[in-house]
Design an enzyme around this catalytic site. Sequence first.
Site, PDB file in Angstrom:
ATOM      1  CE  LYS A 116      -3.836  -4.219   1.260  1.00 33.19           C
ATOM      2  NZ  LYS A 116      -4.517  -3.257   1.780  1.00 33.19           N
ATOM      3  CB  CYS A 165      -2.514  -2.467   4.842  1.00 30.64           C
ATOM      4  SG  CYS A 165      -4.052  -2.009   4.901  1.00 30.64           S
ATOM      5  CG  ASP A 200      -1.613  -1.093   1.348  1.00 25.01           C
ATOM      6  OD1 ASP A 200      -2.061  -2.073   0.200  1.00 25.01           O
ATOM      7  OD2 ASP A 200      -3.057  -0.858   1.819  1.00 25.01           O
TER       8      ASP A 200
END
Length: 195
Positions: free
Chosen positions: A108, A141, A25
């Site tokens: 995702k 995450c 991310d």
Amino acid sequence: MAEFVVPEAVPVRLSRADTAVVVVDMQNDFCHPKGSLFVPTSPETIPRIRSLLDKFRRSGARVFYTQDWHGKDDPEFSIWGVHALEGTWGAEIVDELKPFPGEVVVKKLRYDGFYGTAFDHYLSMHGVKNLVVVGTVANICVLHTAGSAALRWIKIFVPVDCVSALTEFDLKAAFRQITFLYRGTLTRSDLVEIA
Ligand code: ZN
């Protein structure tokens, strides 16, 4: 109650044949000051992640990315507000860490890079037994993706200088779970050797 002391970052030697790195991310919304969920310490991790990726690429080891990627009515927006909206600048991976051609980007929907994605398939197809996890947010995450790998008995390695969180506590909490619960190893970008 005992106090948690973050274990020391240790040198690791990994084989290119069964090791991969996943960059979690590192997108404009999290890593750029104009992003909607900016993590203020994330920009300082960019050059360190970059140098780690250079090492992986030189050795021929695989490089994966996750990319948070939401449709316009995603239920996660009720928690965090709108972020990583598909097709927007905020959802793009930061310029400094753009994936190279052929590297897999796993889009995702949730904190866990394995949930509803083909990540599992790619790792098992390539015989990945060791996964180096970097990126943001450490206790969200990064932790969920690292934990999910560990639940599959993939060994996890987290370079402490390549992850970022909103508070020092969050960072330490992530390190606690990674080491204590998931038996992962804390290392540092300059201490990772891949051959
Ligand atoms: Zn999200």
